[in-house]
Motif scaffolding. Structure first.
Motif, PDB file in Angstrom:
ATOM      1  N   LEU A 228       0.814  -1.211   0.000  1.00  0.00           N
ATOM      2  CA  LEU A 228       0.000   0.000   0.000  1.00  0.00           C
ATOM      3  C   LEU A 228       0.848   1.263   0.000  1.00  0.00           C
ATOM      4  CD1 LEU A 228      -2.786  -1.105   2.495  1.00  0.00           C
ATOM      5  CD2 LEU A 228      -2.989  -0.867   0.022  1.00  0.00           C
ATOM      6  N   LEU A 229       2.026   1.198   0.596  1.00  0.00           N
ATOM      7  CA  LEU A 229       2.874   2.381   0.669  1.00  0.00           C
ATOM      8  C   LEU A 229       3.693   2.603  -0.598  1.00  0.00           C
ATOM      9  CD1 LEU A 229       4.170   2.160   4.346  1.00  0.00           C
ATOM     10  CD2 LEU A 229       2.554   3.829   3.420  1.00  0.00           C
ATOM     11  N   GLN A 230       3.714   1.627  -1.485  1.00  0.00           N
ATOM     12  CA  GLN A 230       4.524   1.750  -2.690  1.00  0.00           C
ATOM     13  C   GLN A 230       3.866   2.668  -3.712  1.00  0.00           C
ATOM     14  OE1 GLN A 230       4.777  -2.252  -3.986  1.00  0.00           O
ATOM     15  NE2 GLN A 230       6.395  -2.826  -2.567  1.00  0.00           N
ATOM     16  N   THR A 231       4.712   3.379  -4.450  1.00  0.00           N
ATOM     17  CA  THR A 231       4.232   4.121  -5.608  1.00  0.00           C
ATOM     18  C   THR A 231       4.071   3.134  -6.762  1.00  0.00           C
ATOM     19  OG1 THR A 231       6.464   4.571  -6.437  1.00  0.00           O
ATOM     20  CG2 THR A 231       5.549   6.133  -4.828  1.00  0.00           C
ATOM     21  N   PRO A 232       3.309   3.492  -7.796  1.00  0.00           N
ATOM     22  CA  PRO A 232       3.176   2.600  -8.952  1.00  0.00           C
ATOM     23  C   PRO A 232       4.532   2.246  -9.572  1.00  0.00           C
ATOM     24  CG  PRO A 232       1.495   4.304  -9.015  1.00  0.00           C
ATOM     25  CD  PRO A 232       2.414   4.666  -7.887  1.00  0.00           C
ATOM     26  N   GLN A 233       5.441   3.215  -9.622  1.00  0.00           N
ATOM     27  CA  GLN A 233       6.769   2.939 -10.165  1.00  0.00           C
ATOM     28  C   GLN A 233       7.484   1.885  -9.325  1.00  0.00           C
ATOM     29  OE1 GLN A 233       9.395   6.322 -10.244  1.00  0.00           O
ATOM     30  NE2 GLN A 233      11.109   5.181 -11.117  1.00  0.00           N
ATOM     31  N   GLN A 234       7.352   1.981  -7.997  1.00  0.00           N
ATOM     32  CA  GLN A 234       8.003   1.013  -7.129  1.00  0.00           C
ATOM     33  C   GLN A 234       7.419  -0.383  -7.314  1.00  0.00           C
ATOM     34  OE1 GLN A 234       7.517   3.244  -3.399  1.00  0.00           O
ATOM     35  NE2 GLN A 234       9.728   3.038  -3.108  1.00  0.00           N
ATOM     36  N   ARG A 235       6.122  -0.461  -7.540  1.00  0.00           N
ATOM     37  CA  ARG A 235       5.512  -1.777  -7.726  1.00  0.00           C
ATOM     38  C   ARG A 235       6.066  -2.460  -8.979  1.00  0.00           C
ATOM     39  NH1 ARG A 235      -0.546   0.250  -6.224  1.00  0.00           N
ATOM     40  NH2 ARG A 235      -0.200   0.404  -3.978  1.00  0.00           N
ATOM     41  N   ALA A 236       6.289  -1.686 -10.030  1.00  0.00           N
ATOM     42  CA  ALA A 236       6.853  -2.252 -11.256  1.00  0.00           C
ATOM     43  C   ALA A 236       8.280  -2.747 -11.014  1.00  0.00           C
ATOM     44  CB  ALA A 236       6.831  -1.215 -12.372  1.00  0.00           C
ATOM     45  N   ILE A 237       9.056  -1.960 -10.277  1.00  0.00           N
ATOM     46  CA  ILE A 237      10.445  -2.348  -9.985  1.00  0.00           C
ATOM     47  C   ILE A 237      10.462  -3.582  -9.087  1.00  0.00           C
ATOM     48  CG2 ILE A 237      12.629  -1.632  -8.930  1.00  0.00           C
ATOM     49  CD1 ILE A 237      11.733   1.297  -9.556  1.00  0.00           C
ATOM     50  N   LEU A 238       9.591  -3.588  -8.067  1.00  0.00           N
ATOM     51  CA  LEU A 238       9.549  -4.727  -7.153  1.00  0.00           C
ATOM     52  C   LEU A 238       9.139  -5.988  -7.895  1.00  0.00           C
ATOM     53  CD1 LEU A 238       9.912  -5.687  -4.258  1.00  0.00           C
ATOM     54  CD2 LEU A 238       7.481  -5.227  -3.876  1.00  0.00           C
ATOM     55  N   ASP A 239       8.289  -5.852  -8.895  1.00  0.00           N
ATOM     56  CA  ASP A 239       7.899  -7.001  -9.708  1.00  0.00           C
ATOM     57  C   ASP A 239       9.118  -7.588 -10.409  1.00  0.00           C
ATOM     58  OD1 ASP A 239       5.560  -8.585 -10.677  1.00  0.00           O
ATOM     59  OD2 ASP A 239       6.295  -7.914 -12.621  1.00  0.00           O
ATOM     60  N   ARG A 240       9.988  -6.720 -10.937  1.00  0.00           N
ATOM     61  CA  ARG A 240      11.221  -7.198 -11.591  1.00  0.00           C
ATOM     62  C   ARG A 240      12.152  -7.845 -10.575  1.00  0.00           C
ATOM     63  NH1 ARG A 240      10.712  -2.173 -14.391  1.00  0.00           N
ATOM     64  NH2 ARG A 240      12.360  -1.175 -13.149  1.00  0.00           N
ATOM     65  N   LEU A 241      12.292  -7.219  -9.413  1.00  0.00           N
ATOM     66  CA  LEU A 241      13.182  -7.764  -8.380  1.00  0.00           C
ATOM     67  C   LEU A 241      12.666  -9.108  -7.867  1.00  0.00           C
ATOM     68  CD1 LEU A 241      14.096  -4.568  -6.328  1.00  0.00           C
ATOM     69  CD2 LEU A 241      15.708  -6.081  -7.515  1.00  0.00           C
ATOM     70  N   THR A 242      11.358  -9.226  -7.698  1.00  0.00           N
ATOM     71  CA  THR A 242      10.789 -10.478  -7.225  1.00  0.00           C
ATOM     72  C   THR A 242      11.029 -11.597  -8.231  1.00  0.00           C
ATOM     73  OG1 THR A 242       9.084  -9.273  -6.006  1.00  0.00           O
ATOM     74  CG2 THR A 242       8.691 -11.611  -6.410  1.00  0.00           C
ATOM     75  N   ALA A 243      10.859 -11.283  -9.510  1.00  0.00           N
ATOM     76  CA  ALA A 243      11.125 -12.276 -10.558  1.00  0.00           C
ATOM     77  C   ALA A 243      12.594 -12.684 -10.546  1.00  0.00           C
ATOM     78  CB  ALA A 243      10.732 -11.720 -11.922  1.00  0.00           C
ATOM     79  N   LEU A 244      13.484 -11.703 -10.387  1.00  0.00           N
ATOM     80  CA  LEU A 244      14.917 -12.002 -10.354  1.00  0.00           C
ATOM     81  C   LEU A 244      15.255 -12.886  -9.155  1.00  0.00           C
ATOM     82  CD1 LEU A 244      17.844 -11.668 -11.266  1.00  0.00           C
ATOM     83  CD2 LEU A 244      17.906  -9.493 -10.008  1.00  0.00           C
ATOM     84  N   MET A 245      14.721 -12.537  -7.967  1.00  0.00           N
ATOM     85  CA  MET A 245      15.011 -13.342  -6.788  1.00  0.00           C
ATOM     86  C   MET A 245      14.427 -14.743  -6.921  1.00  0.00           C
ATOM     87  SD  MET A 245      16.900 -11.390  -5.128  1.00  0.00           S
ATOM     88  CE  MET A 245      17.098 -12.436  -3.690  1.00  0.00           C
ATOM     89  N   SER A 246      13.258 -14.865  -7.544  1.00  0.00           N
ATOM     90  CA  SER A 246      12.682 -16.182  -7.787  1.00  0.00           C
ATOM     91  C   SER A 246      13.609 -17.008  -8.667  1.00  0.00           C
ATOM     92  CB  SER A 246      11.308 -16.050  -8.456  1.00  0.00           C
ATOM     93  OG  SER A 246      10.393 -15.390  -7.619  1.00  0.00           O
ATOM     94  N   LEU A 247      14.148 -16.374  -9.702  1.00  0.00           N
ATOM     95  CA  LEU A 247      15.074 -17.063 -10.603  1.00  0.00           C
ATOM     96  C   LEU A 247      16.331 -17.508  -9.866  1.00  0.00           C
ATOM     97  CD1 LEU A 247      16.144 -17.805 -13.487  1.00  0.00           C
ATOM     98  CD2 LEU A 247      17.099 -15.481 -13.552  1.00  0.00           C
ATOM     99  N   LEU A 248      16.953 -16.603  -9.113  1.00  0.00           N
ATOM    100  CA  LEU A 248      18.213 -16.918  -8.437  1.00  0.00           C
ATOM    101  C   LEU A 248      18.026 -18.018  -7.394  1.00  0.00           C
ATOM    102  CD1 LEU A 248      19.649 -13.307  -7.902  1.00  0.00           C
ATOM    103  CD2 LEU A 248      20.171 -14.917  -9.745  1.00  0.00           C
TER     104      LEU A 248
END
Length: 348
Positions: A228-248
């Motif tokens: 809820l505290l994230q900006t829309p831009q942060q949600r997009a970045i976190l989506d990329r980071l989550t995918a990367l961490m899932s991969l690693l």
């Protein structure tokens, strides 16, 4: 520690001292037992290098092999430093707010104690960690193996200590190879973290208004406070980071099992018992996960191994390794859940 105004935002030394003070003690061992355990884990770290190279097809320079066996206080100090590096952009934003000296002092100490408390809570749970963030991403990080946590886990699981220590080192060595053999990965990861924190809305009232609007619009949603505290831009970045961490994490999980019983004789037993224990969350862990909205993100970690296995089944390890060629080849969160979509997009 850099710019004084930036350093003033969080009292990093207090974060360390608070965390070390609050961290629970490790298992009881004699000095001779401790020396033997440390030596055995060091041997396991070295032993893991060749099997990981054979399974992954990735080669990291031996010069970058910097594995250290640590206790909880050293792990905690290292993670405060990782947090300092990660939060540099946000610290600069907050420093520019020019709060009064009193507010700055109280805020820096309160945040430091909170950070120390969170790290103390995590300190008994981490078996190993690669330091992916650095002031200079071109320099290799350390591979930390947390001896008391490894010993506690192997005792709780009732598995052969030698096998379990090597199994853990296989996972952590895979992370070292990921970042050492893929030159752009550390820089990309650091840039994504910094971009995420640079996008933080430091206007308190604007944040609260947005939060109130989100709560009204998503009354039935299971989104947590962090979401809820994230900006829309942060949600997009976190989506990329989550995918990367899932991969690693998924890649490391696959590698540690692929070496097979010829390297770790009790690998099947260890995996079964470890997974059963991994799914058992205590009340506090579950509550924290729900409040922060991390349940969905943790589920994505488990999907990472499924993505890796599915791609290897379709395209072999050489095809899967195309994932390391450039940031554009990394899977999205949607592709983690649909490996065939990644294969079509990247491998054609």
């Amino acid at each position: 520690m850099g710019d004084a105004r930036v350093s003033d935002v969080i009292d990093w030394n207090l974060a360390v001292s608070a965390g070390v003070r609050l961290a629970p003690a490790g298992p009881q061992v004699t000095p001779d037992e401790a020396a033997h355990i440390v030596a055995d884990i060091r041997w396991a770290a070295h032993r893991a290098i060749e099997p990981v190279r054979e399974v992954t097809g990735l080669t990291a320079s031996e010069d970058t092999h910097h594995a250290v066996v640590v206790a909880r206080p050293e792990w905690l100090r290292a993670n405060v430093e990782q947090m300092r590096i990660a939060m540099a952009p946000l610290a600069r934003l907050l420093a520019e707010k020019e709060p009064s000296a009193l507010v700055r002092e109280i805020g820096s100490r309160t945040t430091a104690v909170q950070m120390g408390a969170v790290l103390a809570l995590l300190s008994p749970k981490v078996l190993g960690q690669y330091e992916a963030l650095g002031d200079d991403p071109c320099l290799p990080g350390r591979l930390m193996l947390v001896a008391p946590n490894i010993v506690t886990a192997e005792r709780n699981l009732d598995v052969p200590p030698g096998d379990f220590r090597l199994w853990v080192c296989l996972h952590e060595e895979t992370h070292r190879v990921q970042f050492s053999a893929v030159p752009w990965l550390s820089t990309y990861f650091t840039e994504q973290v910094h971009e995420y924190l640079s996008a933080t809305d430091t206007d308190t009232w604007a944040t609260l208004r947005r939060l109130a609007g989100e709560v009204r619009n998503r009354r039935e949603s299971k989104l947590g406070i962090v979401d809820l505290l994230q900006t829309p831009q942060q949600r997009a970045i976190l989506d990329r980071l989550t995918a990367l961490m899932s991969l690693l994490e998924g890649h490391a999980d696959v590698v540690m099992d692929e070496v097979g019983p010829q390297v770790v004789p009790s690998v099947a037993t260890i995996r079964t018992r470890f997974d059963n224990r991994r799914t058992q969350h205590g009340f506090v862990d579950g509550l924290i996960g729900r409040v922060l909205g991390l349940e969905a993100k943790l589920r994505q970690y488990t999907e990472g191994a499924g993505f890796v296995r599915a791609v290897i089944d379709q395209a072999g390890m050489a095809g899967f390794n195309e994932v390391w060629t450039a940031p554009a080849a990394l899977p999205t969160s949607a592709e983690i859940a649909d490996p065939r979509a990644w294969v079509r997009r990247v491998l054609g």
